[in-house]
Design an enzyme around this catalytic site. Structure first.
Site, PDB file in Angstrom:
ATOM      1  N   HIS A 200      36.581  46.812  30.477  1.00  0.00           N
ATOM      2  CA  HIS A 200      36.136  46.143  31.704  1.00  0.00           C
ATOM      3  C   HIS A 200      36.769  46.843  32.905  1.00  0.00           C
ATOM      4  O   HIS A 200      37.981  47.067  32.923  1.00  0.00           O
ATOM      5  CB  HIS A 200      36.528  44.663  31.683  1.00  0.00           C
ATOM      6  CG  HIS A 200      36.042  43.937  32.886  1.00  0.00           C
ATOM      7  ND1 HIS A 200      34.722  43.581  33.045  1.00  0.00           N
ATOM      8  CD2 HIS A 200      36.670  43.553  34.018  1.00  0.00           C
ATOM      9  CE1 HIS A 200      34.569  42.987  34.217  1.00  0.00           C
ATOM     10  NE2 HIS A 200      35.735  42.971  34.832  1.00  0.00           N
TER      11      HIS A 200
ATOM     12  N   MET B  85      25.985  45.648  28.877  1.00  0.00           N
ATOM     13  CA  MET B  85      25.885  44.669  29.960  1.00  0.00           C
ATOM     14  C   MET B  85      25.234  43.364  29.493  1.00  0.00           C
ATOM     15  O   MET B  85      24.413  42.775  30.192  1.00  0.00           O
ATOM     16  CB  MET B  85      25.131  45.281  31.147  1.00  0.00           C
ATOM     17  CG  MET B  85      25.796  46.546  31.687  1.00  0.00           C
ATOM     18  SD  MET B  85      27.575  46.400  31.997  1.00  0.00           S
ATOM     19  CE  MET B  85      27.543  45.440  33.487  1.00  0.00           C
TER      20      MET B  85
END
Ligand code: GAR
Length: 208
Positions: free
Chosen positions: A113, A94
């Protein structure tokens, strides 16, 4: 074809790392995970890596919260080289990776993703799709470039959005596809079948 040597970076549960591990173990992916790193000290991905007997390290990315730059980036590149990695796998990592890492591994940094890019880049793509009212959501595996979730797309898989979906149920449906898509993309890479031409990733046919 040389076996891929993967350096995996993640911040969370590590289910994608696990799916790659499982594909290697069942012989469907010709690769090895050389090292797993996390910017979160107690992330489950590190526990999973240790349980699988893999080198697992916490990466101090301070002082930044959202990017990998400076000393943490240098240490990451150093470890990737020390462990002989040729490919970097972002699996729920992240943080934004910066050009130094990308230049150290040109077109060898992949990301997964949880949305059908270019829609819904950034965080919690599944929630963005649900909030937008999409009827279809999905997952994208792509090469990483210097933008945020903008790199050339390798694989996409879609899932339906159900009437009674919550962010959690939709994410769970997407994750089932993630766990197939990441090993599949790495299989194509391992077989030397991927090439980047501008924005497009060409997938060469299976050799006769
Ligand atoms: C996955 O859904 C992945 O697509 C997402 O984080 C989750 C990590 O799950 N990645 C991003 O949102 C990146 N922007 P995992 O830790 O169980 O693999």
């Amino acid at each position: 074809m040389q076996k891929l040597r993967l350096g995996v970076l993640g911040s969370g549960a590590g289910s994608n790392m696990q799916s790659i591990c499982d594909a290697i173990a069942d012989g469907s992916l010709d690769a090895e995970i050389a090292i797993v790193m996390s910017d979160v000290k107690d992330a489950k991905i590190l526990d999973r890596a240790r349980a699988a007997g893999l080198p697992a390290m916490w990466l101090d990315c301070s002082p930044w919260k959202t990017k990998l730059e400076g000393p943490g980036e240098d240490e990451c590149i150093r470890l990737l080289r020390e462990y002989g990695c040729d490919t970097v796998v972002l699996a729920g990592f992240m943080r934004i990776v910066k050009p130094k890492l990308l230049q150290a591994f040109p077109w060898r940094v992949l990301n997964i993703h949880p949305a059908l890019l270019p829609s819904f880049p950034g965080t919690a793509g599944w929630r963005q799709a649900l909030d937008y009212g999409c009827k279809v959501a999905g997952v994208t595996v792509h090469f990483v470039d210097s933008g945020t979730d903008t790199g050339p797309i390798i694989i996409q898989r879609s899932v339906p959005v159900m009437e009674d979906d919550t962010p959690e149920t939709l994410h769970a449906r997407i994750q089932v596809q993630e766990h197939a898509a990441y090993p599949e993309a790495l299989r194509l890479l391992a077989a030397g079948r991927l090439s980047v031409e501008g924005r497009r990733v060409r997938i060469a046919p299976v050799p006769e």
